[in-house]
Design a protein around this motif. Sequence first.
Motif: not given
Length: 401
Positions: A361-388
Amino acid sequence: MTDMRQMAEHRFSGFRRPARAMLGSALAASGAAMASPAAASEDPQTFIEGGITIDTLSNRSGGQRRDSRVLGLASVAAGVNALRSGPLEISGFVEVQLVDGDGFSEDVVGDGQVVSNIDAVPGIRPIEAWLQLGTEGGRHRLKAGLVDLNREFDMQQVGSMFLNSSHGIGAELSQSGANGPSIFPTTTTAVVYGFEADRWGARVGAFNAVAGDPAHPKKTVLPFPGEDGLLLIAEAEHRSGSLRTYAGLWAYSTASPDLLHPDDAAGDRWRSRGAYAAMETTLATAHTGEKLESWVRVGVANEAVLPVATYLGGGIRYGTENRGIGFAIAHARLGDPAIDAAAIGGDGAQRAETNFELSYVHALTPAVTIQPDVQYVRNPGWDPAIDDALVIGLRLSVGFR
């Protein structure tokens, strides 16, 4: 298989309270620029503040399908701080939020903990509207009205920079209630008492047991607290230097059916209950001002009536008030009754859904912020039929005051 997200009777969206200590008010997501009037100023002060948050999210692999969505949240708040009347200080606060875009977790990723904490049913809703009486100095305070539970309880300060909903409020607590507890996007009426000392703090709250109208998610409902039963919650906090610890207990007065016997008569009162504890601290401070901070949180719930029986989350963050990078893990485990119910209803369920998140997260100005984000979800929804799933996102936050 049985849909574990439906078994939870909600989507784990717990948007973090605007007053959270994230990277300063300029770095908080959406209405986070709005400082909470809970801490009164020395002189009476009125204010109008607001913010806009836009999440651009793309599921790159796994999940239910590859797709991209844009989610938005706009909010505006107004209030008055520290209006004195004899020995008392009176504060008032109103906030309205506009949600646009939803279903990224439900339709695309398939996860239960929700990768974006602004993913919710679209609509315009008041999120808070309350009056508060406090003693001078803020040692004692009593708040009543429409209250966001997560702005009073289970407030994770270090973890608040992350997008995943479980880092705002634990998955075992956010799953509770017929429509979730009184958190984003739907809150309800409550009475909250708070006490603050030099190192200690305590809060107790009585919330209406049903937030909004489950059959009409866009409808605003203002019942008298207790009209539909009560959610009672209590939390104690201790501060020593940079170390902050807190623990809480919660329970519903309304009866809840067993997961294994949903068609039977509802069970005894107070069966929907749980507890949580957390610790956060500064591990090191560089001479340039950067801090290495960490936190860990654990929560448990009655597995007979609630799917997520155990939650463990935590992470680290390094940076300053203007920028920071962090890594977090959210691990939500189903109880045996939920596993058995899924086996009876379909193809079974995985024991745990785990989310790994890397965010900058990076504040470009006191009012504007950008936030690149990466998430890896293992066992989405606890459902064995859905891949990570692998989710890449970018958050843009703009605040005004």
